[in-house]
Structure formats: C-alpha cells, structure tokens
Design a protein around this motif. Sequence first.
Motif, PDB file in Angstrom:
ATOM      1  N   ASP A 135      70.117  68.048  27.722  1.00 23.59           N
ATOM      2  CA  ASP A 135      69.145  68.736  26.846  1.00 23.59           C
ATOM      3  C   ASP A 135      67.981  67.835  26.444  1.00 23.59           C
ATOM      4  O   ASP A 135      67.141  68.214  25.623  1.00 23.59           O
ATOM      5  CB  ASP A 135      69.849  69.291  25.599  1.00 23.59           C
ATOM      6  N   GLY A 136      67.942  66.610  27.005  1.00 20.36           N
ATOM      7  CA  GLY A 136      66.834  65.691  26.707  1.00 20.36           C
ATOM      8  C   GLY A 136      67.074  64.787  25.519  1.00 20.36           C
ATOM      9  O   GLY A 136      66.273  63.902  25.222  1.00 20.36           O
ATOM     10  N   SER A 137      68.203  65.002  24.811  1.00 16.11           N
ATOM     11  CA  SER A 137      68.466  64.167  23.630  1.00 16.11           C
ATOM     12  C   SER A 137      68.972  62.780  24.057  1.00 16.11           C
ATOM     13  O   SER A 137      69.361  62.573  25.203  1.00 16.11           O
ATOM     14  CB  SER A 137      69.493  64.836  22.714  1.00 16.11           C
ATOM     15  N   ARG A 138      68.950  61.868  23.103  1.00 19.79           N
ATOM     16  CA  ARG A 138      69.387  60.497  23.361  1.00 19.79           C
ATOM     17  C   ARG A 138      70.553  60.142  22.452  1.00 19.79           C
ATOM     18  O   ARG A 138      70.756  60.779  21.415  1.00 19.79           O
ATOM     19  CB  ARG A 138      68.238  59.516  23.108  1.00 19.79           C
ATOM     20  N   GLN A 139      71.269  59.098  22.844  1.00 23.24           N
ATOM     21  CA  GLN A 139      72.369  58.590  22.021  1.00 23.24           C
ATOM     22  C   GLN A 139      71.962  57.232  21.446  1.00 23.24           C
ATOM     23  O   GLN A 139      71.461  56.369  22.175  1.00 23.24           O
ATOM     24  CB  GLN A 139      73.621  58.399  22.877  1.00 23.24           C
ATOM     25  N   VAL A 140      72.176  57.085  20.140  1.00 23.97           N
ATOM     26  CA  VAL A 140      71.988  55.773  19.499  1.00 23.97           C
ATOM     27  C   VAL A 140      73.369  55.298  19.066  1.00 23.97           C
ATOM     28  O   VAL A 140      74.090  56.008  18.353  1.00 23.97           O
ATOM     29  CB  VAL A 140      71.048  55.856  18.283  1.00 23.97           C
ATOM     30  N   VAL A 141      73.762  54.104  19.528  1.00 22.62           N
ATOM     31  CA  VAL A 141      75.054  53.538  19.164  1.00 22.62           C
ATOM     32  C   VAL A 141      74.842  52.599  17.979  1.00 22.62           C
ATOM     33  O   VAL A 141      73.988  51.704  18.023  1.00 22.62           O
ATOM     34  CB  VAL A 141      75.673  52.755  20.350  1.00 22.62           C
ATOM     35  N   VAL A 142      75.600  52.818  16.911  1.00 22.93           N
ATOM     36  CA  VAL A 142      75.439  52.017  15.687  1.00 22.93           C
ATOM     37  C   VAL A 142      76.632  51.090  15.512  1.00 22.93           C
ATOM     38  O   VAL A 142      77.779  51.536  15.425  1.00 22.93           O
ATOM     39  CB  VAL A 142      75.302  52.930  14.447  1.00 22.93           C
ATOM     40  N   THR A 143      76.356  49.776  15.492  1.00 23.91           N
ATOM     41  CA  THR A 143      77.394  48.778  15.213  1.00 23.91           C
ATOM     42  C   THR A 143      77.312  48.423  13.734  1.00 23.91           C
ATOM     43  O   THR A 143      76.312  47.858  13.284  1.00 23.91           O
ATOM     44  CB  THR A 143      77.168  47.510  16.064  1.00 23.91           C
ATOM     45  N   PRO A 144      78.332  48.768  12.943  1.00 20.20           N
ATOM     46  CA  PRO A 144      78.261  48.519  11.497  1.00 20.20           C
ATOM     47  C   PRO A 144      78.098  47.024  11.166  1.00 20.20           C
ATOM     48  O   PRO A 144      78.660  46.165  11.843  1.00 20.20           O
ATOM     49  CB  PRO A 144      79.593  49.049  10.972  1.00 20.20           C
ATOM     50  N   THR A 145      77.327  46.746  10.110  1.00 22.89           N
ATOM     51  CA  THR A 145      77.125  45.361   9.630  1.00 22.89           C
ATOM     52  C   THR A 145      77.327  45.339   8.123  1.00 22.89           C
ATOM     53  O   THR A 145      77.559  46.375   7.501  1.00 22.89           O
ATOM     54  CB  THR A 145      75.689  44.875   9.946  1.00 22.89           C
ATOM     55  N   GLY A 146      77.204  44.141   7.540  1.00 20.32           N
ATOM     56  CA  GLY A 146      77.329  44.014   6.083  1.00 20.32           C
ATOM     57  C   GLY A 146      78.714  44.385   5.607  1.00 20.32           C
ATOM     58  O   GLY A 146      79.723  43.999   6.204  1.00 20.32           O
ATOM     59  N   ASP A 147      78.788  45.212   4.558  1.00 20.69           N
ATOM     60  CA  ASP A 147      80.077  45.621   3.986  1.00 20.69           C
ATOM     61  C   ASP A 147      80.924  46.384   4.998  1.00 20.69           C
ATOM     62  O   ASP A 147      82.148  46.391   4.916  1.00 20.69           O
ATOM     63  CB  ASP A 147      79.859  46.520   2.751  1.00 20.69           C
ATOM     64  N   ALA A 148      80.236  47.063   5.943  1.00 20.43           N
ATOM     65  CA  ALA A 148      80.958  47.906   6.894  1.00 20.43           C
ATOM     66  C   ALA A 148      81.306  47.172   8.197  1.00 20.43           C
ATOM     67  O   ALA A 148      81.831  47.775   9.125  1.00 20.43           O
ATOM     68  CB  ALA A 148      80.121  49.141   7.213  1.00 20.43           C
ATOM     69  N   ALA A 149      81.007  45.864   8.258  1.00 24.04           N
ATOM     70  CA  ALA A 149      81.265  45.104   9.494  1.00 24.04           C
ATOM     71  C   ALA A 149      82.739  45.231   9.888  1.00 24.04           C
ATOM     72  O   ALA A 149      83.630  45.184   9.041  1.00 24.04           O
ATOM     73  CB  ALA A 149      80.900  43.641   9.293  1.00 24.04           C
ATOM     74  N   GLY A 150      82.979  45.407  11.193  1.00 22.07           N
ATOM     75  CA  GLY A 150      84.360  45.556  11.666  1.00 22.07           C
ATOM     76  C   GLY A 150      84.795  46.995  11.801  1.00 22.07           C
ATOM     77  O   GLY A 150      85.803  47.299  12.439  1.00 22.07           O
ATOM     78  N   GLU A 151      84.039  47.908  11.169  1.00 22.92           N
ATOM     79  CA  GLU A 151      84.341  49.345  11.309  1.00 22.92           C
ATOM     80  C   GLU A 151      84.011  49.767  12.743  1.00 22.92           C
ATOM     81  O   GLU A 151      83.210  49.121  13.424  1.00 22.92           O
ATOM     82  CB  GLU A 151      83.478  50.157  10.326  1.00 22.92           C
ATOM     83  N   PRO A 152      84.584  50.897  13.230  1.00 19.35           N
ATOM     84  CA  PRO A 152      84.271  51.333  14.602  1.00 19.35           C
ATOM     85  C   PRO A 152      82.803  51.743  14.756  1.00 19.35           C
ATOM     86  O   PRO A 152      82.165  52.157  13.781  1.00 19.35           O
ATOM     87  CB  PRO A 152      85.202  52.535  14.810  1.00 19.35           C
ATOM     88  N   GLU A 153      82.301  51.609  15.981  1.00 18.51           N
ATOM     89  CA  GLU A 153      80.923  52.014  16.258  1.00 18.51           C
ATOM     90  C   GLU A 153      80.786  53.526  16.099  1.00 18.51           C
ATOM     91  O   GLU A 153      81.743  54.268  16.278  1.00 18.51           O
ATOM     92  CB  GLU A 153      80.526  51.624  17.690  1.00 18.51           C
ATOM     93  N   GLU A 154      79.564  53.947  15.766  1.00 18.59           N
ATOM     94  CA  GLU A 154      79.301  55.385  15.629  1.00 18.59           C
ATOM     95  C   GLU A 154      78.213  55.765  16.624  1.00 18.59           C
ATOM     96  O   GLU A 154      77.273  55.003  16.845  1.00 18.59           O
ATOM     97  CB  GLU A 154      78.841  55.688  14.192  1.00 18.59           C
ATOM     98  N   ARG A 155      78.332  56.930  17.238  1.00 13.09           N
ATOM     99  CA  ARG A 155      77.325  57.403  18.189  1.00 13.09           C
ATOM    100  C   ARG A 155      76.565  58.565  17.550  1.00 13.09           C
ATOM    101  O   ARG A 155      77.163  59.512  17.047  1.00 13.09           O
ATOM    102  CB  ARG A 155      77.984  57.855  19.496  1.00 13.09           C
ATOM    103  N   LEU A 156      75.247  58.455  17.572  1.00 14.08           N
ATOM    104  CA  LEU A 156      74.413  59.499  16.973  1.00 14.08           C
ATOM    105  C   LEU A 156      73.578  60.166  18.062  1.00 14.08           C
ATOM    106  O   LEU A 156      72.932  59.487  18.864  1.00 14.08           O
ATOM    107  CB  LEU A 156      73.452  58.890  15.937  1.00 14.08           C
ATOM    108  N   ALA A 157      73.590  61.494  18.088  1.00 17.90           N
ATOM    109  CA  ALA A 157      72.717  62.227  19.014  1.00 17.90           C
ATOM    110  C   ALA A 157      71.360  62.407  18.346  1.00 17.90           C
ATOM    111  O   ALA A 157      71.277  62.715  17.153  1.00 17.90           O
ATOM    112  CB  ALA A 157      73.332  63.582  19.346  1.00 17.90           C
ATOM    113  N   ALA A 158      70.283  62.185  19.127  1.00 20.15           N
ATOM    114  CA  ALA A 158      68.940  62.252  18.545  1.00 20.15           C
ATOM    115  C   ALA A 158      67.989  62.978  19.483  1.00 20.15           C
ATOM    116  O   ALA A 158      67.934  62.679  20.674  1.00 20.15           O
ATOM    117  CB  ALA A 158      68.421  60.843  18.272  1.00 20.15           C
ATOM    118  N   ASP A 159      67.234  63.915  18.924  1.00 18.19           N
ATOM    119  CA  ASP A 159      66.171  64.564  19.706  1.00 18.19           C
ATOM    120  C   ASP A 159      64.975  63.619  19.811  1.00 18.19           C
ATOM    121  O   ASP A 159      64.216  63.682  20.777  1.00 18.19           O
ATOM    122  CB  ASP A 159      65.754  65.873  19.029  1.00 18.19           C
TER     123      ASP A 159
END
Length: 486
Positions: A135-159
Amino acid sequence: MGHVTRIVIIGGGPGGYEAALVAAQLGAEVTVVDCDGLGGASVLTDCVPSKTLIATAEVMTNFDSSYEELGIRVEDSTHDPDDPARVVGVDLGKVNRRVKRLALAQSHDIVAAVTRAGVRVLRGRGRLEPSRAPDGSRQVVVTPTGDAAGEPEERLAADAVLVATGGHPREIPDAKPDGERILNWKQVYDLDELPEELIVVGSGVTGAEFAGAYRALGSHVTLVSSRDRVLPGEDPDAAAVLEDVFRRRGMNVMARSRAASARRVGDKVEVELQDGRTITGSHCLVAVGAVPNTADMGLEEAGVRLKDSGHIWTDKVSRTSAPGVYAAGDCTGVFALASVAAMQGRIAMYHFLGETVTPLNLKAVSSNVFTDPEIATVGYSQADVDEGRMDAWSVKLPLLRNPRAKMQGIRDGFVKLFCRPGTGIVVGGVVVAPRASELIHPLSVAVDNNLTVGQIANTFTVYPSLTGSIGEVARQLHTRKTAQDG
C-alpha cells in the motif's frame, strides 16, 4: 470509516515537534520517536541553554562597561579604589543549574503541548526498513532507549516518515572531549567553577558566542580561529566590529591558527597548533561545527539520498529522494537554525496532508549571532552583492550617531540596508547592536513583503530609538534612488 493517515516523526527537536503539532491538528495519527527528550539539542543542549548563559554574561558586560560612563557609583567598603578588580562576580555552578532547569522546563512544556494535541511520544531510536509495503506505507523500527532500554523493539507502520534527527558536535581526532577540561558545547553546562583560562577552538557562531560569554563572566579567553577573522560566514563589517570589541575587552584572538590537538597535562590543557605553537589554558572548548545524525538509520537502503557530508538531500517542500520520506532541520544541512527546522517540518506536513504549502524561502530567513553586540541578518548579504549574485545598493550607518545609543552608552554597531537600484525594494539587512535580534524584525517584514526603502523611510519611528537608524538608512537609500530617477 476512512483510513487515518499515520505519520511517524524520528526526532523531537523543533523540526519534529512543530511538525507533530501541525499533523495532529490536521487529523493525522502521529507518533514521535525521540531518544533525548522533546525540544532536542535546541532546547536541551544548544540554543536555550547557551542563550540563558549569554543572558547572564550580558548583564555582567552592561555592568562592567556602562556604569562608570552612565554615572553609576559602586560603593564597597572592601574594595580598594586603586585595584581595578571587578566588584561583580558570577557563581557559574548556580548559573548552570538555572540553565539546565530552564531547558528541562521548556522540554516538559513541549511534551505537554504535543501530548495534549494527541501525539504519542516513544522513547527510542528509529530506523527505516528498506522496503515499502504494497500500500506504499513504510515500517519504522524503534529500539527503546533511556528508561525503556532493553524492552523489545516496536514496529510502526507509517504513510509518511519525517526524519528530524539533528546533529552532534564535530570532534578533532586528537582533541577528544573528556567532559572535565576538554569540552564540547554540550558539556559546558556541567562546569561548577568558572574556567580561569579558556581556550575556544573554532570561531564560527558557537565559538564566538561562548568566547564572548565566558570573557564577560570573567574568564581569560583565547579564541583560536583557523580563518582570517572571526565569524567567517557573517557580514564582514559585522565580524570586524565584533573582533574589535573582543580584543578591546581583553580577549586573545588568534587568526589563521588551526588547532591540531588538545591534551590534559595535570590540571591544564595544552592545545597544539598545526604550525607547532602550543597554547596552555585551564579548559578547552571545541566548537568546530556539527555532524548530522544520519548514520545507522537505514536511510540509504530505503532510497534516501545523502550528500557527501552525510546531510539528507531535500527539496523546497522537505521531500527526500524516497517517496513518503521527508526531512527537516540540522540533518538536512540547509540552515542550522531552530526557526528553519520548524518551518521545514511544518512544510513537510502541509505538503503530505494536501494543505496549501509555500515552499521554503531561505531569502526570508532572519538569523542572529548572540554575541555582545548581537549580529542579526536577513535576506541577501554583502557576499551576495560582492560576488554578483544580487545587484543592490547598500548604506551603512554607525550607531554612534544615534541619539538613543549615545544615551545608553552604546558605541559599537551599525545598521546596513540593501535595496535594488531600480525599484528600491529592500532585499537584505544587517543590524549590529544590543538586542539586534529584536531590531531585525522590521527588515524581515520588508524583505518578505517586497517593501521599498521609500515605504520604510516614510514610516514613523519613535524618537529617540535605535530603530530610528533603520528609518535613517532607508531615507539615505531613498534619497539616492530619487536623485538617480530625477
């Protein structure tokens, strides 16, 4: 129900958070991915902190240079009248605590504003996936930092994705900052005591601002400039005024001197120049520009074109070479100004969301160097005229002739105006004065709206005021144009 447009913004500085506010107001679903705190370098480590420090320095300068001339007497029973030592001192630890407090408060205000607007803020580092979905959208992968460091990565769909990741201080390989004696411009706010002898390496805007501020606060300052003069990118007349003021105030300005290395020797710092000379101080501040934060984000793999410098190539509506990916701020290398970053971010959102958009016009940008005196500019420059990019007349009027300047004990500075010879339309201006950042606005309005010198000349100014000099410069240019027309 229709599809809600999903926008992911990587970076929470002025380019990112201003874009987030606009996109949210226009009904998009917005996520800001940020690893430092909203406001970015501008609020946390650069613009807000440095201008807060400079505000203290300004008070010191005004006190030191004006009180005798203005007839103010300082009585102090402990003060020996034959000793020229200053009566006013500064507690740098207290100043820096205030600096950090104000920066954090500003950041919290921004978080509150974007959260109120319905924006989701994620603490982490974002990177682009190379391919787009059907559909033309993109994925942004977020690696948590700071207080959230070590948490699992999150994938965000973006137009659409906006990259607004800013920059970080450039380093000299043999002058690595240690945060104690050898510092970059992010680390100076950790100092508890005023540097006795500060060596500032780099005479661009950041170097000049810090050199002037620390001299005013009471440090002995040596400014190491690799060029012929300080502020090589600014108006040459303005730079000459500032360099003269710096030298008069006791600063050691070393032109045509390039630093090769800096090293700790006990509680001193030795800076070696490329010609073999060595200078010694208690501290060294390295201010040799910035490097864009564009590495390890998957940009090139996703089709985003980078310049040789690492900056992201963008067009006038903030598009990159990759569909659906926009960029704003210092990572684009357009102008390292918070106002330009914010404008680029807003333009990106207006463009993607189908609103009316005015492409970025760099000739309407006003900027300011927060030295003392300040140097404010807008529009075409002396260099543009000298090198034939713009045919313009100019008149420069020293502030020394201005009645309000005389009353306030202002000796240094001027107003310079550039106009087209045929029409008299104002195409640029320079103001060198205390609070030049406030005085440039009428010239910005003139440049942005194609006003003529005649229109400015015929506009009332308050008497006495520093803006009177703007009216006077316009009158001189208008008179010259009238004489030619006649």
